[in-house]
Scaffold this motif. Structure first.
Motif, PDB file in Angstrom:
ATOM      1  N   ARG A  24      -7.275  30.827  81.029  1.00 24.76           N
ATOM      2  CA  ARG A  24      -6.085  31.480  80.460  1.00 24.76           C
ATOM      3  C   ARG A  24      -6.409  32.876  79.962  1.00 24.76           C
ATOM      4  O   ARG A  24      -5.611  33.803  80.121  1.00 24.76           O
ATOM      5  CB  ARG A  24      -5.494  30.616  79.352  1.00 24.76           C
ATOM      6  N   ARG A  25      -7.569  33.079  79.362  1.00 26.33           N
ATOM      7  CA  ARG A  25      -7.988  34.400  78.898  1.00 26.33           C
ATOM      8  C   ARG A  25      -8.120  35.359  80.075  1.00 26.33           C
ATOM      9  O   ARG A  25      -7.719  36.519  79.995  1.00 26.33           O
ATOM     10  CB  ARG A  25      -9.306  34.292  78.142  1.00 26.33           C
ATOM     11  N   ILE A  27      -6.505  35.159  82.937  1.00 29.02           N
ATOM     12  CA  ILE A  27      -5.154  35.454  83.425  1.00 29.02           C
ATOM     13  C   ILE A  27      -4.503  36.525  82.559  1.00 29.02           C
ATOM     14  O   ILE A  27      -3.881  37.465  83.064  1.00 29.02           O
ATOM     15  CB  ILE A  27      -4.304  34.170  83.473  1.00 29.02           C
ATOM     16  N   TRP A  28      -4.635  36.411  81.237  1.00 30.23           N
ATOM     17  CA  TRP A  28      -4.070  37.425  80.341  1.00 30.23           C
ATOM     18  C   TRP A  28      -4.747  38.775  80.525  1.00 30.23           C
ATOM     19  O   TRP A  28      -4.095  39.825  80.450  1.00 30.23           O
ATOM     20  CB  TRP A  28      -4.165  36.966  78.890  1.00 30.23           C
ATOM     21  N   THR A  31      -3.405  40.318  83.725  1.00 31.38           N
ATOM     22  CA  THR A  31      -2.041  40.782  83.473  1.00 31.38           C
ATOM     23  C   THR A  31      -2.051  42.073  82.666  1.00 31.38           C
ATOM     24  O   THR A  31      -1.306  43.011  82.977  1.00 31.38           O
ATOM     25  CB  THR A  31      -1.240  39.697  82.736  1.00 31.38           C
ATOM     26  N   ALA A  32      -2.897  42.145  81.654  1.00 30.66           N
ATOM     27  CA  ALA A  32      -2.970  43.346  80.820  1.00 30.66           C
ATOM     28  C   ALA A  32      -3.462  44.550  81.613  1.00 30.66           C
ATOM     29  O   ALA A  32      -2.892  45.648  81.506  1.00 30.66           O
ATOM     30  CB  ALA A  32      -3.882  43.088  79.627  1.00 30.66           C
ATOM     31  N   THR A  35      -0.753  45.682  83.991  1.00 31.80           N
ATOM     32  CA  THR A  35       0.354  46.260  83.233  1.00 31.80           C
ATOM     33  C   THR A  35       0.018  47.661  82.749  1.00 31.80           C
ATOM     34  O   THR A  35       0.858  48.573  82.830  1.00 31.80           O
ATOM     35  CB  THR A  35       0.714  45.356  82.042  1.00 31.80           C
TER      36      THR A  35
END
Length: 122
Positions: A24-25, A27-28, A31-32, A35
């Motif tokens: 999950r880390r 994936i974030w 995404t960051a 972005t």
């Protein structure tokens, strides 16, 4: 009637909670990063006007950042980042050469069409 062939995926995970947190880390983080790069592209596109003499640099910046994002997406989401360096290069270098060739053809043809419009009117 309740089906017995449907697997509850949260119960069928084959990793520990620590591994799940790590996934999950990641994936974030992905995404960051994507972005931030996209927000930078949008900000530059909004602040620099087309009549500016630096517009061709902005175009090259957009092309470069788009290729960077595409390569990063391939490395992360297609799990190429986990492979050996030689395999990464064998896949990514032809990709970048082909995309650069397509961009070169598009820009060359655009210049030719622009020159034809200026010469023969439109």
């Amino acid at each position: 009637m309740e089906r017995d062939d449907i697997i509850e995926y949260s119960l069928d995970a084959h990793h520990s909670e620590e591994a799940g947190k790590k996934i999950r880390r990641k994936i974030w983080l992905v995404t960051a990063i994507l972005t931030v790069i996209t927000a930078f592209e949008v900000a530059v596109g909004a602040l620099v006007h087309q009549d500016n003499s630096m517009w061709w640099i902005v175009k090259l910046l957009f092309i470069g950042l788009t290729l960077l994002k595409a390569g990063y997406i391939v490395l992360v989401f297609m799990h190429l980042g986990d492979e050996r360096k030689v395999l990464k290069y064998c896949i990514l270098i032809p990709y970048f050469i082909f995309i650069s060739y397509l961009i070169f053809i598009a820009l060359t043809e655009a210049n030719a069409v622009h020159a034809a419009w200026e010469t023969y009117g439109g």
